[in-house]
Design a protein around this motif. Structure first.
Motif, PDB file in Angstrom:
ATOM      1  N   GLY A  90       0.825  -1.205   0.000  1.00  0.00           N
ATOM      2  CA  GLY A  90       0.000   0.000   0.000  1.00  0.00           C
ATOM      3  C   GLY A  90       0.855   1.249   0.000  1.00  0.00           C
ATOM      4  N   GLY A  91       1.969   1.228   0.773  1.00  0.00           N
ATOM      5  CA  GLY A  91       2.885   2.366   0.790  1.00  0.00           C
ATOM      6  C   GLY A  91       3.519   2.598  -0.574  1.00  0.00           C
ATOM      7  N   LEU A  92       3.913   1.512  -1.248  1.00  0.00           N
ATOM      8  CA  LEU A  92       4.507   1.645  -2.581  1.00  0.00           C
ATOM      9  C   LEU A  92       3.515   2.244  -3.569  1.00  0.00           C
ATOM     10  CD1 LEU A  92       6.459  -1.741  -2.879  1.00  0.00           C
ATOM     11  CD2 LEU A  92       7.460   0.537  -2.665  1.00  0.00           C
ATOM     12  N   VAL A  93       2.284   1.730  -3.560  1.00  0.00           N
ATOM     13  CA  VAL A  93       1.257   2.254  -4.475  1.00  0.00           C
ATOM     14  C   VAL A  93       0.996   3.729  -4.191  1.00  0.00           C
ATOM     15  CG1 VAL A  93      -1.181   2.099  -5.123  1.00  0.00           C
ATOM     16  CG2 VAL A  93       0.173   0.004  -4.852  1.00  0.00           C
ATOM     17  N   LEU A  94       0.872   4.078  -2.927  1.00  0.00           N
ATOM     18  CA  LEU A  94       0.621   5.470  -2.543  1.00  0.00           C
ATOM     19  C   LEU A  94       1.795   6.360  -2.956  1.00  0.00           C
ATOM     20  CD1 LEU A  94      -1.640   7.021  -1.085  1.00  0.00           C
ATOM     21  CD2 LEU A  94      -0.326   6.785   1.030  1.00  0.00           C
ATOM     22  N   PHE A  95       3.009   5.853  -2.850  1.00  0.00           N
ATOM     23  CA  PHE A  95       4.190   6.625  -3.249  1.00  0.00           C
ATOM     24  C   PHE A  95       4.170   6.891  -4.752  1.00  0.00           C
ATOM     25  CE2 PHE A  95       8.652   7.220  -4.395  1.00  0.00           C
ATOM     26  CZ  PHE A  95       9.084   8.101  -3.412  1.00  0.00           C
ATOM     27  N   VAL A  96       3.852   5.866  -5.523  1.00  0.00           N
ATOM     28  CA  VAL A  96       3.774   6.031  -6.986  1.00  0.00           C
ATOM     29  C   VAL A  96       2.715   7.073  -7.350  1.00  0.00           C
ATOM     30  CG1 VAL A  96       3.171   4.884  -9.152  1.00  0.00           C
ATOM     31  CG2 VAL A  96       4.625   3.711  -7.484  1.00  0.00           C
ATOM     32  N   LEU A  97       1.543   6.978  -6.741  1.00  0.00           N
ATOM     33  CA  LEU A  97       0.469   7.922  -7.032  1.00  0.00           C
ATOM     34  C   LEU A  97       0.838   9.342  -6.617  1.00  0.00           C
ATOM     35  CD1 LEU A  97      -2.653   5.810  -5.962  1.00  0.00           C
ATOM     36  CD2 LEU A  97      -1.841   6.280  -8.282  1.00  0.00           C
ATOM     37  N   SER A  98       1.500   9.487  -5.473  1.00  0.00           N
ATOM     38  CA  SER A  98       1.888  10.822  -5.017  1.00  0.00           C
ATOM     39  C   SER A  98       2.926  11.435  -5.950  1.00  0.00           C
ATOM     40  CB  SER A  98       2.425  10.766  -3.583  1.00  0.00           C
ATOM     41  OG  SER A  98       3.641  10.057  -3.506  1.00  0.00           O
ATOM     42  N   CYS A  99       3.846  10.619  -6.447  1.00  0.00           N
ATOM     43  CA  CYS A  99       4.833  11.118  -7.413  1.00  0.00           C
ATOM     44  C   CYS A  99       4.142  11.633  -8.667  1.00  0.00           C
ATOM     45  CB  CYS A  99       5.819  10.009  -7.780  1.00  0.00           C
ATOM     46  SG  CYS A  99       7.074   9.651  -6.529  1.00  0.00           S
ATOM     47  N   ALA A 100       3.165  10.873  -9.152  1.00  0.00           N
ATOM     48  CA  ALA A 100       2.438  11.298 -10.354  1.00  0.00           C
ATOM     49  C   ALA A 100       1.667  12.585 -10.101  1.00  0.00           C
ATOM     50  CB  ALA A 100       1.491  10.187 -10.796  1.00  0.00           C
ATOM     51  N   LEU A 101       1.029  12.689  -8.938  1.00  0.00           N
ATOM     52  CA  LEU A 101       0.276  13.899  -8.600  1.00  0.00           C
ATOM     53  C   LEU A 101       1.191  15.116  -8.576  1.00  0.00           C
ATOM     54  CD1 LEU A 101      -2.171  15.477  -7.590  1.00  0.00           C
ATOM     55  CD2 LEU A 101      -1.664  14.663  -5.271  1.00  0.00           C
ATOM     56  N   ILE A 102       2.355  14.983  -7.969  1.00  0.00           N
ATOM     57  CA  ILE A 102       3.287  16.108  -7.886  1.00  0.00           C
ATOM     58  C   ILE A 102       3.787  16.493  -9.268  1.00  0.00           C
ATOM     59  CG2 ILE A 102       5.532  16.848  -6.993  1.00  0.00           C
ATOM     60  CD1 ILE A 102       5.013  14.882  -4.618  1.00  0.00           C
ATOM     61  N   ALA A 103       4.201  15.492 -10.046  1.00  0.00           N
ATOM     62  CA  ALA A 103       4.756  15.769 -11.375  1.00  0.00           C
ATOM     63  C   ALA A 103       3.740  16.414 -12.304  1.00  0.00           C
ATOM     64  CB  ALA A 103       5.285  14.477 -11.993  1.00  0.00           C
TER      65      ALA A 103
END
Length: 507
Positions: A90-103
């Motif tokens: 769940g942490g990995l998925v959330l990290f990927v999504l947060s990176c996309a949101l920021i970018a």
């Protein structure tokens, strides 16, 4: 730490961690720490691109740490109850999504919101990654796994600013987040295929949600007051209201922890003076390091300062990072020889000297003038941080190591958020005051940095004073895991002896 399910690893002395869990935990730790240390280098580029002032984007740094402080222990508890692999994923998925949101963000709200989500994701990855390593190995095998994890964390923290600087000039600041997202995403199938699920059936299934919320209630108003108090007025109703709310949140947290079935913080541990002293030292070191990197990134890249590119600024921070890494082999032997308390006091004394010289900064200083005080400051913080981090877990019993490391890691996030907010306020207030008085932009900027350096000097002096709390604690002998722990101590506390993983697994 107990495990359930027929795929859980069997217990055994000296059992090595599997390659899959080593890859997933170490690579994700490297990415999280590199991302964290790189963001301050990116702030000027993000500010120019999204049209937001730096003092607003400061919340991309402090917001990340605030959420991380509230979540890092809770995420470990969630893993114990619902499955460590599941929460890690769940942490990995959330990290990927947060990176996309920021970018993909075109405004400050998206960047700051994404970074706050990333704070939750990053702390979850670190907490559960360490738990997976602990439960997947034992004895000397566990120490080897922890050594690799600590080395990966240290490398990530050291190279982050340089990587961020390279990417700003090639892919744009968004490139860091896209690359980090891709690497984190690659850890997902490895985790699914090669990491066994595990839980702690003996741990109460209660999650201290109230404690998590109250951590935020105590910290967010305090950081807001430190960030905005200069503009609001330190005696204004909003500032006082934030401080009162923070005190109430802290008092509520203590009351909640006394009643919680499975508290975030076992308040009984706070009677351990070595743990208290080392935790406060860790809080101060994390605050000084994060504030220093924030200040230098802005000063080096400001046109009124050195006008460096992001890459040049990343390279300019390398002497400080290199000095801290270079002294790592000396930290543990010194602490064993003179004692952790004396090593911590010596480290903070060096930090006082390094930061104190920076109080004298003027617009005439060249970059070369910064190098020696920065290296002295970094060496001092390394000498203070390594023994403090080690003492925080070695001063408690084996079944309390998880709680102790959780407390010290929470303190690391708290220290970073508070010090960055305070240093940013001082830097901006002093610079604006001198600019309003008609001084040239370069002189006003240097005065702001000098004012913030005074704050860092005072924090370092407080570290010398609190070292007495650590008492006569004896350090562990030097070994590979001690060296890795000392190197990783700027970003995480890791245990330096085999522990039976329990409900409060190293977080």
């Amino acid at each position: 730490m107990s495990t359930t399910g027929h795929d859980a690893p069997a217990a055994g002395a000296g059992r090595a961690a599997g390659r899959g869990v080593l890859f997933a935990a170490c690579v994700s730790a490297l990415v999280v720490n590199a991302n964290t240390s790189a963001v301050t280098i990116l702030l000027p580029a993000i500010s120019e691109d999204v049209g937001a002032p730096i003092d607003v984007l400061q919340w991309a740094v402090t917001g990340y740490m605030l959420v991380g402080a509230a979540v890092i222990v809770t995420s470990g508890a969630l893993g114990d109850v619902f499955g460590r692999r599941r929460i890690f994923l769940g942490g990995l998925v959330l990290f990927v999504l947060s990176c996309a949101l920021i970018a993909l963000s075109s405004g400050a709200a998206g960047v700051i919101g994404g970074r706050m989500i990333q704070g939750a994701a990053g702390s979850t990855i670190l907490a559960c990654g360490m738990s997976l390593l602990s439960v997947g190995s034992s004895g000397t095998g566990q120490l080897k796994a922890i050594t690799l994890w600590g080395a990966a964390s240290a490398v990530g923290a050291a190279v982050g600013p340089l990587v961020g600087g390279v990417l700003v000039g090639t892919t744009g600041w968004q490139g860091l987040f896209w690359i980090d997202a891709a690497i984190a995403a690659a850890c997902i199938p490895v985790t699914l295929a090669a990491v066994a699920e595990s839980r702690d059936p003996d741990r109460p299934r209660s999650i201290d949600v109230l404690g998590t919320v109250l951590v935020a209630v105590a910290l967010v108003p305090l950081v807001l007051a430190l960030s905005e108090g200069g503009g609001w007025g330190w005696a204004s109703a909003p500032t006082i209201g934030c401080l009162v709310l923070s005190v109430l949140g802290g008092a509520g947290f203590v009351a909640a922890e006394r009643r919680a079935t499975a508290p975030l913080v076992d308040l009984r541990l706070l009677r351990n003076r070595v743990l208290i002293g080392s935790t406060l030292a860790i809080l101060l070191v994390a605050g000084i390091i994060n504030a220093l990197m924030y200040l230098l990134s802005l000063y080096f890249q400001d046109p009124a300062g050195f006008g460096m590119t992001a890459l040049e600024a990343g390279l300019a921070t390398l002497p400080a990072a290199a000095a801290m890494i270079a002294v790592t082999p000396l930290i543990t032997p010194l602490a064993v020889k003179i004692g952790p308390r004396q090593a911590v006091a010596l480290g903070f004394a060096l930090a006082v000297a390094g930061a104190g010289v920076m109080i004298l900064v003027t617009a005439d200083w060249s970059y070369a003038t910064f190098v020696i005080p920065l290296m002295v400051l970094s060496v001092g913080l390394g000498f203070a941080n390594g023994p403090a981090s080690s003492a925080s877990t070695s001063a408690v019993s084996a079944d309390e190591v998880g709680q102790a490391s959780g407390i010290s890691n929470m303190a690391r996030y708290v220290g970073g958020s508070l010090a960055v907010a305070a240093a940013s306020t001082v830097f901006t207030a002093v610079s604006d005051s001198h600019a309003t008085a008609g001084e040239p932009a370069g002189d006003a900027l240097a005065a702001g940095l000098a004012g913030a350096a005074l704050l860092l000097t005072l924090l370092s002096a407080a570290g010398v004073a609190l070292a007495v709390l650590m008492g006569r604690h004896r350090g562990d002998p030097a070994g590979a895991v001690q060296l890795a722990a000392a190197a990783a101590a700027t970003s995480h506390t890791i245990p330096t002896r085999p522990v039976a993983a329990s409900g409060g697994a190293p977080a």
